[in-house]
Design an enzyme around this catalytic site. Structure first.
Site: not given
Lengths: 483, 302
Positions: A326-328, A480, A483
């Site tokens: 999900w973060h990248g 963040y 993201f």
């Protein structure tokens, strides 16, 4: 527009005054005003991506209505599936398309095949990971009967676009729409608490996180030239940087929400006081982890229930890989997720992964020795994971981790430590941890100050504010946001 | 709501009071920024004008000691900043007007004006891409030269950087002393980085800046004698300047002739003085260079 910037201060001052003065007794107008200002906030970063947000609001509003008014479960499921495919598909396209292309091309090359696949110049809309999850939970929850659809397009769009949470969360659930639809009165205590939370969030971001970043970035630019002890120190500082940056942002977002009369869900519950990795993930980025628990882990757990403990492990690992990804779009995030998933295994086998254990304190108010060791171990395990998270690629992560084991001379770290004035930042980190430890049971931010002398608490607020001013101009963007 | 607004107002008042006390304390402790806060605290008659090359390379106390018996009103103050703050233009001209002490002097003013291509150009890719590079810098809004400069402190203060900047010191006479690591490998690295940076720039001769250089010379001539100088740099920087603006010396010579002011181009001395980064003369060599400038002035006067 980042929260710790002059344009945002001017923007929010105007929003606050207009919201609570001329629009005070008109909820619908307040909501319309919030929606316009949220879209303005989003468009301020890049007006070209604003249509994506507006379009998403329109599509999902009607999808929600269609699901809610469906004549059969099959029809409702079909609309829900459309919503999920649209949301996940959009996310996959903007965030992961080029990653998949590059990964497949590398795979073909390894197999000795030529690839004609090309990447595209895709600009990822800011905050897409956050508002997409809000959109998805809306349609899924209506289908599950956990919430009802709304006929109020303004309220719905405000929920999706709400500017304090738009770019980096927290990811509130559809029940937040009820707060938007209800009338709001100015609550003095809530507003004061909001101000305190903004102050504390800004301290964590500007004074702690950005100062750690100076040191950490310098080390990461030249990993090969550092001693092992410097690398270890930098890794530890990065853990504090990540926490202070993200929780600082969340505090500011929640504080701004409180000033507008909203209760936004808590996103961090002092994760560095966690006793194990499961406890850590119950305290870190809570809005994301509960979202994934409800929409990814639980369905997987049900699907794999026939596999017993192995099924549970599989569900956890897949869930954590999704958390990572999900973060990248990078293999480092996948490995980060896998690493944390594997850390759950001993807890699952021992049956302790869902046990919520309270921290026991000794006579001087510190955790008992055994729990101190658990807290420290958890912190070190998390720090190791964050090395993988921070690295540009897996080989850099490996280089960094191997570098730590050299340990080498402490003299090099000592020199680096004082050259970059990180020793001052260390005191800020210690201060932050002490304050959060004292306040850990309190629902209000810096709530423990209510029990001390008023003059002393005002003095502390002033010192914190002056420290923020002192470091303001070195301030950087939030981690963040990417993201 | 009323109670909240009142408390917020009190809190903000306390905060701003704290900020003012903190900034004034920084000022009275003598802590300053490289950008030149200390240069804004007083008016002076004799000045060194230019960018960071003269801010570091022309040392006022050397000028004062060598020209003590001259016809000039000393001490001289170094009113040079850097290539973003003080390229030649209306803003710098206006700042010089306000800086010159026109009331309290008996002798002529001495004006050493350092010129270089980057102070007289329009840089199209970065510095001047969206307009004049100095237009959002402090010299634009500082109107009175006194102590403390509260507006400057409030708008330009980076207390964290001011306090921890250990390798530079801005003296009261305006000289920026840089205590750089002069280890040859370190300097070579600095030169390489500087050249990487400067090689990206695309510059054109700026008629605007030339016009204001002329205005500056005219202004200074009303109060004393003007000496144009071109400070030597490293050989790599010289090569770049010659490639970007080969006729620079001729252009300055023409202005010097037009306004009957001497022009000392020391660019042929490039490579003979140690620099910290290819662009700025190291302080010890700056002393030698300043003596050379003063010798040139003394010879010219005779």
């Amino acid at each position: 527009m980042i929260f710790n910037s002059v344009p945002f201060v001017i923007f929010f001052t105007a929003v606050f005054l207009i919201y609570w003065f001329p629009l005070k007794n008109n909820t619908k107008l307040q909501n319309l005003f919030l929606l316009i200002t949220s879209w303005f906030f989003y468009g301020y970063a890049n007006w070209k991506i604003l249509p994506i947000l507006i379009f998403a609001c329109v599509i999902y509003f009607f999808l929600g209505k269609a699901i809610g008014t469906s004549k059969s479960e099959k029809e409702a499921s079909a609309y829900t599936t459309i919503g999920v495919i649209l949301g996940v598909g959009t996310l996959l396209y903007f965030k992961y398309f080029n990653f998949f292309i590059e990964s497949f091309s590398s795979l073909f090359e390894i197999c000795g095949l030529k690839s004609n696949l090309h990447t595209f110049n895709i600009i990822m809309p800011l905050g897409i990971s956050f508002f997409t999850f809000r959109l998805l939970s809306y349609v899924i929850d209506i289908n599950r009967g956990k919430t009802t659809y709304t006929d109020d397009f303004i309220a719905f769009s405000t929920y999706i676009s709400f500017f304090p949470c738009l770019l980096s969360g927290p990811i509130d659930r559809p029940k937040f729409i009820k707060q938007i639809e209800s009338s709001r009165t100015f609550d003095y205590d809530q507003a004061v608490d909001g101000c305190r939370q903004i102050l504390w969030g800004m301290f964590k971001k500007v004074v702690v996180a950005d100062n750690c970043a100076t040191y950490v970035d310098a080390v990461w630019e030249n990993i090969g030239g550092q001693s092992g002890s410097t690398l270890l120190l930098s890794a530890i500082l990065y853990s504090f940087q990540m926490y202070a940056d993200f929780s600082g942002y969340s505090d500011m977002a929640i504080g701004v929400g409180k000033l507008l009369g909203f209760k936004i869900s808590q996103n961090f519950n002092y994760p560095f006081f966690a006793l194990n990795v499961a406890d850590y993930w119950r305290r870190w980025h809570m809005s994301l982890t509960t979202w994934l628990t409800d929409y990814v882990f639980m369905p997987l757990n049900i699907k794999f229930r026939n596999l017993g403990t192995f099924g549970l492990i599989l569900a956890i690992i897949i869930n954590m890989v999704v958390v990572g990804m999900w973060h990248g779009a990078n293999w480092t995030f996948a490995v980060f997720g896998l690493y944390h998933g594997l850390l759950f295994v001993p807890l699952i086998i021992s049956g302790s992964f869902q046990k919520k254990v309270k921290i026991k304190t000794n006579k001087i108010g510190l955790p008992v020795f055994s729990q101190c060791c658990q807290i420290l171990l958890t912190f070190l395990l998390v720090t190791l994971g964050l090395i993988i998270f921070r690295a540009e690629n897996l080989s850099q992560a490996w280089e960094y981790i191997l570098g730590i084991w050299q340990l080498g001379t402490l003299r090099a770290s000592y020199r680096f430590f004082f050259q970059h004035d990180i020793w001052i930042t260390s005191w800020f980190i210690i201060f932050m941890m002490i304050v959060e430890w004292i306040n850990r049971e309190n629902k209000l931010v810096l709530g423990f100050l209510k029990s001390i002398n008023r003059a002393a608490s005002w003095m502390l607020y002033l010192i914190i504010a002056l420290l923020i001013y002192w470091y303001w101009y070195d301030s950087q963007s939030f981690i963040y946001f990417q993201f | 709501m009323k109670q909240f607004i009142i408390k917020l107002f009190i809190a903000l008042s306390l905060f701003f009071t704290g900020v003012v006390i903190m900034l004034v304390s920084l000022d009275y402790c003598g802590i300053s920024d490289d950008a030149g806060y200390k240069r804004l605290l007083s008016k002076n008659h004799s000045l060194i004008i230019g960018t960071s090359r003269s801010a570091q390379g022309v040392i006022p106390y050397i000028v004062d000691s060598m020209l003590i018996d001259s016809k000039y009103d000393l001490p001289i103050n170094n009113f040079s900043f850097n290539v973003s703050y003080s390229p030649f233009g209306e803003i710098y001209y206006d700042a010089i007007c306000r800086k010159i002490d026109t009331l309290n002097y008996n002798k002529k003013g001495l004006y050493i004006v350092a010129v270089d291509p980057f102070a007289l150009c329009k840089e199209v890719t970065d510095w001047d891409k969206d307009g004049l590079r100095e237009s959002d810098k402090p010299l634009r809004y500082v109107k009175f030269y006194h102590r403390p400069q509260m507006l400057y402190l409030l708008m330009n203060c980076r207390p964290h950087q001011w306090v921890i900047q250990k390798h530079t010191e801005l003296h009261d006479d305006g000289w920026l002393e840089v205590n750089a690591n002069m280890d040859s490998a370190h300097v070579e690295g600095n030169i390489r980085l500087k050249m990487q940076d400067y090689n990206k720039y695309i510059i054109n001769k700026s008629e605007y800046r030339f016009h204001w250089l002329e205005n500056t010379i005219e202004l200074l001539k009303r109060h004393g004698d003007v000496y144009l100088i071109r400070i030597p740099v490293s050989l790599q920087m010289l090569e770049l300047e010659n490639s970007l603006w080969p006729e620079f010396d001729n252009d300055i010579n023409n202005i010097a002739l037009q306004y009957s002011v001497p022009y000392f181009s020391f660019i042929k001395e490039s490579g003979k003085y140690r620099t910290t980064d290819g662009n700025h003369i190291y302080k010890e060599d700056g002393k030698k260079f300043t003596r050379l400038v003063c010798d040139s002035i003394i010879s010219y006067i005779r």
